[in-house]
Design a protein around this motif. Structure first.
Motif, PDB file in Angstrom:
ATOM      1  N   ALA A 107       0.835  -1.212   0.000  1.00 36.75           N
ATOM      2  CA  ALA A 107       0.000   0.000   0.000  1.00 36.75           C
ATOM      3  C   ALA A 107       0.868   1.259   0.000  1.00 36.75           C
ATOM      4  N   LEU A 108       1.946   1.231   0.793  1.00 34.11           N
ATOM      5  CA  LEU A 108       2.776   2.435   0.907  1.00 34.11           C
ATOM      6  C   LEU A 108       3.654   2.644  -0.332  1.00 34.11           C
ATOM      7  N   ILE A 109       4.035   1.545  -0.981  1.00 35.67           N
ATOM      8  CA  ILE A 109       4.759   1.708  -2.260  1.00 35.67           C
ATOM      9  C   ILE A 109       3.811   2.356  -3.270  1.00 35.67           C
ATOM     10  N   ALA A 110       2.571   1.851  -3.281  1.00 35.97           N
ATOM     11  CA  ALA A 110       1.571   2.399  -4.213  1.00 35.97           C
ATOM     12  C   ALA A 110       1.317   3.877  -3.923  1.00 35.97           C
ATOM     13  N   ALA A 111       1.363   4.226  -2.631  1.00 31.02           N
ATOM     14  CA  ALA A 111       1.130   5.624  -2.252  1.00 31.02           C
ATOM     15  C   ALA A 111       2.387   6.476  -2.437  1.00 31.02           C
ATOM     16  N   LYS A 112       3.483   5.841  -2.862  1.00 29.76           N
ATOM     17  CA  LYS A 112       4.765   6.508  -3.128  1.00 29.76           C
ATOM     18  C   LYS A 112       5.245   7.327  -1.937  1.00 29.76           C
ATOM     19  N   THR A 113       5.256   6.722  -0.771  1.00 27.10           N
ATOM     20  CA  THR A 113       5.758   7.432   0.406  1.00 27.10           C
ATOM     21  C   THR A 113       6.963   6.690   0.977  1.00 27.10           C
ATOM     22  N   TRP A 114       7.908   7.467   1.512  1.00 23.92           N
ATOM     23  CA  TRP A 114       9.117   6.861   2.081  1.00 23.92           C
ATOM     24  C   TRP A 114       8.795   6.053   3.333  1.00 23.92           C
ATOM     25  N   LEU A 115       7.589   6.232   3.866  1.00 23.91           N
ATOM     26  CA  LEU A 115       7.191   5.488   5.078  1.00 23.91           C
ATOM     27  C   LEU A 115       7.198   3.973   4.861  1.00 23.91           C
ATOM     28  N   VAL A 116       7.307   3.582   3.590  1.00 26.02           N
ATOM     29  CA  VAL A 116       7.328   2.159   3.255  1.00 26.02           C
ATOM     30  C   VAL A 116       8.460   1.423   3.987  1.00 26.02           C
ATOM     31  N   VAL A 117       9.512   2.162   4.337  1.00 24.95           N
ATOM     32  CA  VAL A 117      10.637   1.496   5.015  1.00 24.95           C
ATOM     33  C   VAL A 117      10.203   0.903   6.365  1.00 24.95           C
ATOM     34  N   VAL A 118       9.178   1.501   6.970  1.00 24.19           N
ATOM     35  CA  VAL A 118       8.751   1.022   8.302  1.00 24.19           C
ATOM     36  C   VAL A 118       8.195  -0.407   8.219  1.00 24.19           C
ATOM     37  N   PRO A 119       7.128  -0.666   7.397  1.00 25.85           N
ATOM     38  CA  PRO A 119       6.647  -2.055   7.327  1.00 25.85           C
ATOM     39  C   PRO A 119       7.661  -3.009   6.710  1.00 25.85           C
ATOM     40  N   LEU A 120       8.454  -2.489   5.750  1.00 29.15           N
ATOM     41  CA  LEU A 120       9.425  -3.362   5.082  1.00 29.15           C
ATOM     42  C   LEU A 120      10.485  -3.843   6.084  1.00 29.15           C
ATOM     43  N   ALA A 121      10.983  -2.891   6.879  1.00 30.65           N
ATOM     44  CA  ALA A 121      11.974  -3.283   7.889  1.00 30.65           C
ATOM     45  C   ALA A 121      11.316  -4.196   8.928  1.00 30.65           C
ATOM     46  N   SER A 122      10.081  -3.865   9.283  1.00 31.75           N
ATOM     47  CA  SER A 122       9.379  -4.643  10.319  1.00 31.75           C
ATOM     48  C   SER A 122       9.190  -6.093   9.895  1.00 31.75           C
ATOM     49  N   VAL A 123       8.868  -6.297   8.613  1.00 34.26           N
ATOM     50  CA  VAL A 123       8.618  -7.665   8.165  1.00 34.26           C
ATOM     51  C   VAL A 123       9.901  -8.505   8.275  1.00 34.26           C
ATOM     52  N   PHE A 124      11.039  -7.881   7.983  1.00 37.18           N
ATOM     53  CA  PHE A 124      12.292  -8.633   8.102  1.00 37.18           C
ATOM     54  C   PHE A 124      12.627  -8.897   9.570  1.00 37.18           C
ATOM     55  N   ILE A 125      12.275  -7.937  10.428  1.00 40.91           N
ATOM     56  CA  ILE A 125      12.505  -8.145  11.869  1.00 40.91           C
ATOM     57  C   ILE A 125      11.629  -9.304  12.358  1.00 40.91           C
ATOM     58  N   VAL A 126      10.365  -9.316  11.913  1.00 38.53           N
ATOM     59  CA  VAL A 126       9.441 -10.399  12.310  1.00 38.53           C
ATOM     60  C   VAL A 126       9.998 -11.749  11.860  1.00 38.53           C
ATOM     61  N   LEU A 127      10.479 -11.793  10.616  1.00 44.97           N
ATOM     62  CA  LEU A 127      11.015 -13.062  10.094  1.00 44.97           C
ATOM     63  C   LEU A 127      12.263 -13.481  10.865  1.00 44.97           C
ATOM     64  N   TRP A 128      13.096 -12.500  11.187  1.00 39.03           N
ATOM     65  CA  TRP A 128      14.325 -12.804  11.934  1.00 39.03           C
ATOM     66  C   TRP A 128      13.980 -13.344  13.330  1.00 39.03           C
ATOM     67  N   ILE A 129      12.995 -12.684  13.975  1.00 38.62           N
ATOM     68  CA  ILE A 129      12.590 -13.134  15.314  1.00 38.62           C
ATOM     69  C   ILE A 129      12.004 -14.544  15.226  1.00 38.62           C
ATOM     70  N   ALA A 130      11.159 -14.767  14.209  1.00 38.82           N
ATOM     71  CA  ALA A 130      10.542 -16.097  14.057  1.00 38.82           C
ATOM     72  C   ALA A 130      11.612 -17.163  13.891  1.00 38.82           C
ATOM     73  N   ARG A 131      12.610 -16.856  13.077  1.00 42.84           N
ATOM     74  CA  ARG A 131      13.668 -17.833  12.839  1.00 42.84           C
ATOM     75  C   ARG A 131      14.474 -18.082  14.113  1.00 42.84           C
ATOM     76  N   SER A 132      14.731 -16.983  14.857  1.00 41.32           N
ATOM     77  CA  SER A 132      15.490 -17.132  16.111  1.00 41.32           C
ATOM     78  C   SER A 132      14.724 -17.999  17.096  1.00 41.32           C
ATOM     79  N   PHE A 133      13.404 -17.788  17.146  1.00 40.70           N
ATOM     80  CA  PHE A 133      12.561 -18.570  18.058  1.00 40.70           C
ATOM     81  C   PHE A 133      12.702 -20.043  17.743  1.00 40.70           C
ATOM     82  N   ARG A 134      12.694 -20.352  16.441  1.00 36.30           N
ATOM     83  CA  ARG A 134      12.755 -21.751  16.038  1.00 36.30           C
ATOM     84  C   ARG A 134      14.104 -22.343  16.390  1.00 36.30           C
ATOM     85  N   SER A 135      15.187 -21.541  16.092  1.00 36.99           N
ATOM     86  CA  SER A 135      16.507 -22.113  16.371  1.00 36.99           C
ATOM     87  C   SER A 135      16.735 -22.288  17.861  1.00 36.99           C
ATOM     88  N   SER A 136      16.066 -21.438  18.667  1.00 39.26           N
ATOM     89  CA  SER A 136      16.280 -21.562  20.114  1.00 39.26           C
ATOM     90  C   SER A 136      15.446 -22.713  20.638  1.00 39.26           C
TER      91      SER A 136
END
Lengths: 510, 251
Positions: free
Chosen positions: A481-510
């Motif tokens: 949605a934010l890419i479509a709206a052409k706003t730099w705020l897109v970095v927030v969900p984009l970074a968040s999704v990678f953080i979520v994936l990283w946390i999920a992976r860490s949870f599994r490895s632990s």
């Protein structure tokens, strides 16, 4: 002294069913781990408190402004009731079908000398209870807050919810039996699952379509309060407002709303209990029935493991009726945004901020389900494990099977999009694949071997996986949605999704 | 070249307590070998380690001279595993199942089709070849699983209680298929609780108790090891297990 219920009586069966349901619920909440009862109760308590707090902050200004019985109020309450009732119908249809087709303990009970009518009464009562609880789970905070802030008569919404549960159960029972008699036991299972999906989504979609075509918004609330709708509704004295007035505690509408569904419910039990045993036996016969497949589909042309695994997964997915009905429901929810496109709202930039995120989110959720089926829900894990291939190749084939299936599902929508706005179609494709891949990886990290038939309970194996999957889908949708709206705020969900994936992976490895 | 289809040396697996302890046995090429033991003796654990489904804690497994722990893929290519509960897909037909298994093992297309049809015919499943397995009886499911195990012409077949729950006709058919395979040079290792089957079919029998091999040999050799005038396998087996239990209790 403890009161002993007579064996085989309604009370005895009801106690048995309640004990099993309670254990099932606790098992689901605790993911099968013991000693978590106190934590579960605390979480339930906190959730209930949180929901009441939200309801308070939402309804307080509304009550402060003053509540007047006018069309606006009646339309709002009626619309909310209809929305809830459509969900209750969907749930009841699903449960009634399961009561007929699920074998579990039926062989044991049917082979015993207890009355089948008693069993039927208890099972149907349990369905009405479960359906009512679903509605109350969502509406109880609002009812309580309204009773506290405005008038204690709002508590009459509770008996109305119970009556709605009985009505939904009676109607579902009648529909299922009619399908049994017209379509036969074999086809009824699939048909009722499709009807349940359509009924569940139907009202929401219908109201959204009406909202789009009349006021140009997808918001249900705005539509229910719009002048367009209010001007077309009947006068305040019309019978159409009976459920709404019953919820507000008006005596006569309340009595009608309670007595009619209760009567229908009891009639349904009396009328249909006699045929329950024969219907159950007919349904049981379908599990022994042989489904013949077309011989032309067998080629013996798979030269390697990956293509063999992919073809097997696709075949199984296509033959999974329940999954197909769920997919149908996901696709149905895409109809309103697609309708917006049709109405020409794409030019206003709504495709990017409305259609693409909905598609991305639905794809993420669907891919999560497919990935669970392919990765965890392997019915012959030892067969694959004893095959002469590495684990990595087997997993890769399954991931390919999921992503391939996703491409097939979303392609028609993407093609329509491409005609309207090619750039948005490319954006949707990228984000759909990103959300699907993320969901697949989450299922990969949290894979836990299970029978395919446990699909409905896949969330219980890992709460972290469920939350991560949902967050990832939401965040990819926000990114789109934010890419479509052409706003730099897109970095927030984009970074968040990678953080979520990283946390999920860490949870599994632990 | 050694004449072993399977050679297990010092195989050990510990869960909460030792399940298999320094197990040693071998299966000759073209031999029908049966592993006997009371419930919980470690038979299934041992066979699952041989099939590559469970990593051992220590010890070695050689299949036709190939180290199964170092080169599991090469071993899997020539081995088939048939568990007591058939591993099949309810929503696939027998022919589709065999097509899938042939794909997993990379069997050449023409061979796969002819093998599949021949096996289905042999096992009496040709009339059901296009029906989904979901409505099949236990016997039919086990026959489909067996066909799957044989479709890639394995050199070593590992079977864990394959006759459990089968009717007399199906059990007879499975036994006939296994005998034919052994005649054509295939090696078979099987666990069973049906001692009569072991007595009639096995060339050599291994008796396992508490994760250890306590006796091994032909029926006559086992009788000698049991050290009593046993007249049938049941008496020999029960005697060997009882001796082992009393020795363990005394220790």
């Amino acid at each position: 002294m403890t009161y002993q219920l007579q064996s085989g009586s309604i009370g005895w069966f009801a106690r048995h069913e309640f004990a099993l349901s309670w254990r099932d619920f606790m098992r689901m909440m605790s993911a099968g781990k013991s000693g978590r009862e106190a934590t579960i109760m605390l979480v339930i308590g906190l959730t209930a408190f949180g929901m009441h707090a939200v309801a308070y902050f939402m309804l307080h200004p509304f009550v402060t402004e003053g509540i007047f019985i006018n069309k606006q109020l009646l339309v709002l309450i009626s619309g909310t009731w209809l929305l809830t009732f459509s969900l209750m119908m969907s749930q009841a249809m699903e449960l009634v079908t399961r009561a007929f087709y699920s074998r579990s303990d039926l062989d044991l009970i049917l082979s015993s000398p207890v009355s089948i009518r008693t069993l039927f009464t208890v099972r149907i009562g349990a369905i009405a209870t479960a359906t009512t609880l679903l509605a109350l789970l969502l509406s109880a905070p609002a009812i309580n807050v309204m009773a506290l802030l405005h008038d204690v008569r709002w508590l009459s919404a509770y008996p109305v919810a119970v009556a709605s549960g009985m009505l939904a159960t009676a109607l579902s029972l009648a529909i299922t039996i009619i399908m049994f008699r017209t379509l036969g036991a074999k086809r009824t299972r699939l048909a009722s699952q499709i009807v349940a999906a359509v009924v569940g989504a139907g009202f929401v979609i219908g109201i959204q379509l009406a909202a789009i075509s009349s006021i140009g918004s997808i918001s249900r609330f705005e539509f229910l309060q719009s002048e367009t709708l209010l001007s077309q509704t009947p006068s305040l004295k019309s019978w159409i407002w009976i459920p709404a007035r019953a919820i507000m505690g008006d005596q006569i509408p309340f009595l009608i709303t309670i007595v009619l569904p209760a009567g229908l419910f009891l009639t349904a039990i009396v009328v249909f209990s006699g045929s329950f045993a024969s219907n159950v036996m007919a349904a049981a016969g379908t599990s022994f029935a042989r489904n013949t497949q077309n011989a032309k589909t067998i080629t013996f042309r798979q030269p390697n493991l990956r293509s063999a695994l992919r073809h097997k997964e696709w075949k199984l997915l296509l033959r999974d009726h329940w999954l197909l009905s769920q997919t149908l429901m996901q696709i149905l929810y895409l109809i309103p945004p697609a309708f917006m496109l049709w109405q020409g709202y794409a030019e206003l930039g709504l495709m990017g901020v409305v259609v693409v995120p909905v598609l991305v989110m639905a794809s993420g959720q669907l891919a999560g389900g497919l990935a669970w089926l392919a990765i965890s829900g392997e019915d012959a894990p030892e067969l694959v494990a004893t095959a002469p291939v590495g684990k990595r190749d087997a997993i890769r084939a399954k991931v390919e099977a999921v992503l391939g299936a996703m491409i097939v599902v979303v392609s028609p929508i993407l093609l329509i999009m491409a005609f309207v706005n090619p750039a948005m179609a490319i954006l949707a494709l990228i984000c759909v694949m990103a959300a699907s891949t993320s969901a697949t990886f989450i299922q990969l990290w949290f894979r836990s071997p299970a029978k395919r038939s446990n699909f409905r309970r896949r969330q219980t194996s890992s709460k972290v996986a469920t939350i991560a999957e949902a967050l990832s889908s939401i965040l990819w949708a926000a990114t789109a949605a934010l890419i479509a709206a052409k706003t730099w705020l897109v970095v927030v969900p984009l970074a968040s999704v990678f953080i979520v994936l990283w946390i999920a992976r860490s949870f599994r490895s632990s | 070249m050694e004449n072993f289809a399977l050679k297990v040396t010092n195989l050990t697996k510990v869960f909460d307590k030792p399940a298999v302890e320094a197990l040693q046995f071998s299966v000759h090429r073209g031999e029908f070998y049966t592993l006997l033991g009371p419930n919980g003796a470690g038979k299934t654990t041992s066979l699952r380690m041989v099939a590559g489904l469970l990593p051992p804690d220590s010890g070695s497994i050689e299949v036709f001279g190939i180290d199964a722990l170092l080169d599991p893929i090469s071993v899997k290519k020539i081995v088939a595993w048939v568990p007591d509960e058939p591993m099949i897909y309810d929503r696939l037909t027998p022919l589709e199942y065999l097509e899938f298994v042939a794909g997993l093992w990379g069997v050449e297309q023409n061979n796969a089709r002819s093998n599949a049809c021949e096996l289905l015919d042999w096992l009496g499943l040709l009339p059901n070849q296009h029906e989904r397995c979901e409505g099949f009886s236990k016997g039919m499911r086990q026959k489909v699983a067996l066909a799957g195990a044989l479709v890639h012409d394995p050199r070593l077949i590992i079977l864990d209680e394959p006759l459990t729950g089968l009717d007399a006709g199906s059990a007879r058919l499975v036994k006939d298929v296994l005998r034919e395979r052994v005649k054509s040079g295939c090696s078979v290792i099987m666990t069973t609780h049906i001692l009569e089957v072991a007595e009639r079919m096995a060339e050599r029998i291994g008796v396992i108790s508490r994760g250890r091999l306590i006796a091994e040999g032909t029926l006559d050799e086992l009788g000698d090891q049991a050290g009593r005038a046993a007249t049938n396998l049941e008496e020999i087996f029960l005697g060997l297990v009882a001796d082992d239990e009393s020795e363990t209790a005394a220790a």
